[in-house]
Design a protein around this motif. Structure first.
Motif, PDB file in Angstrom:
ATOM      1  N   GLU A 136       0.808  -1.052  -0.045  1.00 39.09           N
ATOM      2  CA  GLU A 136       0.020  -0.159  -0.089  1.00 39.09           C
ATOM      3  C   GLU A 136       0.728   1.277   0.385  1.00 39.09           C
ATOM      4  OE1 GLU A 136      -3.865  -1.806   2.322  1.00 39.09           O
ATOM      5  OE2 GLU A 136      -2.340  -0.608   3.265  1.00 39.09           O
ATOM      6  N   ALA A 137       1.888   1.118   0.759  1.00 36.11           N
ATOM      7  CA  ALA A 137       2.758   2.263   0.867  1.00 36.11           C
ATOM      8  C   ALA A 137       3.441   2.503  -0.493  1.00 36.11           C
ATOM      9  CB  ALA A 137       3.682   2.192   2.201  1.00 36.11           C
ATOM     10  N   MET A 138       4.005   1.383  -0.946  1.00 35.25           N
ATOM     11  CA  MET A 138       4.870   1.651  -2.010  1.00 35.25           C
ATOM     12  C   MET A 138       4.027   2.303  -3.400  1.00 35.25           C
ATOM     13  SD  MET A 138       6.911  -2.226  -1.993  1.00 35.25           S
ATOM     14  CE  MET A 138       7.941  -2.458  -0.675  1.00 35.25           C
ATOM     15  N   LEU A 139       2.688   1.662  -3.442  1.00 33.26           N
ATOM     16  CA  LEU A 139       1.815   2.222  -4.451  1.00 33.26           C
ATOM     17  C   LEU A 139       1.608   3.983  -4.469  1.00 33.26           C
ATOM     18  CD1 LEU A 139      -0.856  -0.590  -4.482  1.00 33.26           C
ATOM     19  CD2 LEU A 139       0.818  -0.083  -6.408  1.00 33.26           C
ATOM     20  N   CYS A 140       1.914   4.156  -3.206  1.00 29.84           N
ATOM     21  CA  CYS A 140       1.762   5.573  -2.869  1.00 29.84           C
ATOM     22  C   CYS A 140       3.068   6.423  -2.972  1.00 29.84           C
ATOM     23  CB  CYS A 140       0.859   5.847  -1.573  1.00 29.84           C
ATOM     24  SG  CYS A 140      -0.707   5.291  -1.562  1.00 29.84           S
ATOM     25  N   GLY A 141       4.052   5.760  -3.368  1.00 33.96           N
ATOM     26  CA  GLY A 141       5.395   6.446  -3.653  1.00 33.96           C
ATOM     27  C   GLY A 141       6.153   6.471  -2.388  1.00 33.96           C
ATOM     28  N   THR A 142       5.956   5.696  -1.453  1.00 36.12           N
ATOM     29  CA  THR A 142       6.520   5.808   0.045  1.00 36.12           C
ATOM     30  C   THR A 142       7.446   4.375   0.252  1.00 36.12           C
ATOM     31  OG1 THR A 142       5.113   7.195   0.660  1.00 36.12           O
ATOM     32  CG2 THR A 142       6.626   6.370   2.416  1.00 36.12           C
ATOM     33  N   PRO A 143       8.765   4.333   0.580  1.00 32.77           N
ATOM     34  CA  PRO A 143       9.618   3.241   0.672  1.00 32.77           C
ATOM     35  C   PRO A 143       9.336   2.838   2.018  1.00 32.77           C
ATOM     36  CG  PRO A 143      11.040   5.380   0.719  1.00 32.77           C
ATOM     37  CD  PRO A 143       9.642   5.770   0.254  1.00 32.77           C
ATOM     38  N   MET A 144       9.892   1.501   2.274  1.00 26.84           N
ATOM     39  CA  MET A 144       9.634   0.809   3.460  1.00 26.84           C
ATOM     40  C   MET A 144      11.053   0.454   4.063  1.00 26.84           C
ATOM     41  SD  MET A 144       6.368   0.057   4.309  1.00 26.84           S
ATOM     42  CE  MET A 144       6.676  -0.808   5.644  1.00 26.84           C
ATOM     43  N   VAL A 145      10.975   0.418   5.437  1.00 22.99           N
ATOM     44  CA  VAL A 145      11.721  -0.378   6.347  1.00 22.99           C
ATOM     45  C   VAL A 145      10.987  -1.345   6.987  1.00 22.99           C
ATOM     46  CG1 VAL A 145      13.205  -0.266   8.333  1.00 22.99           C
ATOM     47  CG2 VAL A 145      13.340   1.543   6.862  1.00 22.99           C
ATOM     48  N   VAL A 158      11.271  -8.299  -3.637  1.00 24.96           N
ATOM     49  CA  VAL A 158      10.710  -8.200  -4.901  1.00 24.96           C
ATOM     50  C   VAL A 158      10.795  -7.054  -5.554  1.00 24.96           C
ATOM     51  CG1 VAL A 158       9.751 -10.487  -4.544  1.00 24.96           C
ATOM     52  CG2 VAL A 158       8.309  -8.401  -4.462  1.00 24.96           C
ATOM     53  N   THR A 159      10.812  -5.759  -4.901  1.00 25.64           N
ATOM     54  CA  THR A 159      10.717  -4.681  -5.401  1.00 25.64           C
ATOM     55  C   THR A 159      11.906  -3.549  -5.343  1.00 25.64           C
ATOM     56  OG1 THR A 159       9.767  -3.402  -3.320  1.00 25.64           O
ATOM     57  CG2 THR A 159       8.224  -4.417  -5.055  1.00 25.64           C
ATOM     58  N   GLY A 160      12.823  -4.075  -4.017  1.00 26.06           N
ATOM     59  CA  GLY A 160      14.053  -2.824  -3.865  1.00 26.06           C
ATOM     60  C   GLY A 160      13.453  -1.705  -3.336  1.00 26.06           C
ATOM     61  N   LYS A 186      17.508   5.971  -4.654  1.00 24.09           N
ATOM     62  CA  LYS A 186      17.948   4.726  -4.924  1.00 24.09           C
ATOM     63  C   LYS A 186      16.798   3.598  -4.340  1.00 24.09           C
ATOM     64  CE  LYS A 186      21.171   1.420  -2.754  1.00 24.09           C
ATOM     65  NZ  LYS A 186      22.264   0.861  -1.918  1.00 24.09           N
ATOM     66  N   TYR A 187      15.700   4.087  -3.708  1.00 25.72           N
ATOM     67  CA  TYR A 187      14.702   3.207  -3.237  1.00 25.72           C
ATOM     68  C   TYR A 187      13.603   3.674  -4.103  1.00 25.72           C
ATOM     69  CZ  TYR A 187      18.372   2.194   0.065  1.00 25.72           C
ATOM     70  OH  TYR A 187      19.456   1.708   0.896  1.00 25.72           O
ATOM     71  N   HIS A 188      13.390   4.587  -4.909  1.00 22.19           N
ATOM     72  CA  HIS A 188      12.046   4.952  -5.394  1.00 22.19           C
ATOM     73  C   HIS A 188      11.789   3.957  -6.664  1.00 22.19           C
ATOM     74  CE1 HIS A 188       8.979   7.448  -7.098  1.00 22.19           C
ATOM     75  NE2 HIS A 188       9.651   7.403  -8.108  1.00 22.19           N
ATOM     76  N   LYS A 189      10.449   3.577  -6.747  1.00 20.18           N
ATOM     77  CA  LYS A 189      10.061   2.917  -7.797  1.00 20.18           C
ATOM     78  C   LYS A 189       8.724   3.541  -8.119  1.00 20.18           C
ATOM     79  CE  LYS A 189      13.157  -0.603  -7.449  1.00 20.18           C
ATOM     80  NZ  LYS A 189      13.991  -0.680  -8.599  1.00 20.18           N
ATOM     81  N   THR A 190       8.259   3.726  -9.388  1.00 21.99           N
ATOM     82  CA  THR A 190       7.200   4.112  -9.857  1.00 21.99           C
ATOM     83  C   THR A 190       5.846   3.294  -9.638  1.00 21.99           C
ATOM     84  OG1 THR A 190       6.958   3.044 -12.033  1.00 21.99           O
ATOM     85  CG2 THR A 190       8.268   5.023 -11.954  1.00 21.99           C
ATOM     86  N   ARG A 191       4.725   3.641  -9.661  1.00 22.49           N
ATOM     87  CA  ARG A 191       3.397   3.054  -9.241  1.00 22.49           C
ATOM     88  C   ARG A 191       3.300   2.054 -10.458  1.00 22.49           C
ATOM     89  NH1 ARG A 191      -1.412   4.406  -6.313  1.00 22.49           N
ATOM     90  NH2 ARG A 191      -3.148   2.931  -7.090  1.00 22.49           N
ATOM     91  N   ALA A 192       3.737   2.362 -11.457  1.00 24.28           N
ATOM     92  CA  ALA A 192       3.611   1.173 -12.565  1.00 24.28           C
ATOM     93  C   ALA A 192       4.423  -0.100 -12.238  1.00 24.28           C
ATOM     94  CB  ALA A 192       3.800   1.816 -13.776  1.00 24.28           C
TER      95      ALA A 192
END
Length: 217
Positions: A136-145, A158-160, A186-192
């Motif tokens: 959910e957080a990644m889909l909103c553009g926010t990386p995780m710890v 699986v996403t990095g 370094k930890y940013h991925k697009t929603r797509a």
């Protein structure tokens, strides 16, 4: 399941998350942020298995680089069926100036706005089956710890889009947060990119395929 590995099919949970309302996100950041310091989020119940106190204790390390960081908790905290909130009042009071407790966020749009308003989300759990919060957080553009635990580690792997920290180690969690804040690109991925891995349509299609295959047997 090791005895039935040849029959096992991995299928991620179906996850749908609206896109954040960036005007609302800006309002939240203006409300929570001190200067240009980072906003760190926690999404979940304040219960023993999720180890919320580790997120707070991680501020010891985070404050060495980002002394005005704010830690925002989304989720129920004074839980009637256990006393974690009461037991952790000493650490809550120690860092009171850096903590905000929002309580349960019920609307999915409001939750999306919360995720997007944070620079990083911490999930310091001891146990998780998968932890939908991460995707959910990644889909909103926010990386995780995330703590490096079975099941829980999968979305980051699986996403990095984030870092894994040592289970039960507040210093490791804090350093992972600092690493992401120091180098967010370094930890940013697009929603797509996230949707290409965690696809609601693909999840449903796989379930249908499995049901149809075994219905014929």
């Amino acid at each position: 399941l090791m005895h039935f590995a040849e029959k096992a099919t991995v299928n991620y949970p179906p996850i749908i998350m609206p896109e954040p309302d960036m005007d609302a996100v800006s309002e939240l950041r203006a409300k929570w942020q001190k200067g240009d310091a980072p906003i760190i989020g926690y999404s979940g119940r304040f219960v023993l298995e999720k180890r919320p106190e580790l997120a707070i204790k991680a501020l010891k390390i985070i404050n060495q680089t980002y002394p005005d960081a704010q830690l925002i908790f989304a989720g129920e905290y004074d839980i009637p069926y256990e006393d974690t909130w009461q037991k952790q009042q000493a650490i809550v009071e120690q860092y009171r100036e850096q903590l905000t407790f929002l309580g349960l966020i019920k609307g999915r749009q409001e939750l999306a706005n919360f995720y997007a308003a944070c620079d990083v989300i911490i999930l310091p759990s001891d146990t998780e089956c998968f932890a939908l919060v991460q995707v959910e957080a990644m889909l909103c553009g926010t990386p995780m710890v995330m703590t490096d635990i079975p099941g829980g580690r999968v979305p980051v792997q699986v996403t990095g889009m984030g870092k894994l920290a040592t289970q039960g180690d507040a210093d490791s969690i804090g350093q992972a947060v600092v690493d992401i804040l120091d180098n967010p690109e370094k930890y940013h991925k697009t929603r797509a990119e996230i949707e290409a891995i965690f696809s609601f349509e693909e999840t449903v299609n796989r379930y249908e395929q499995i049901f149809r295959e075994y219905a014929r047997q």
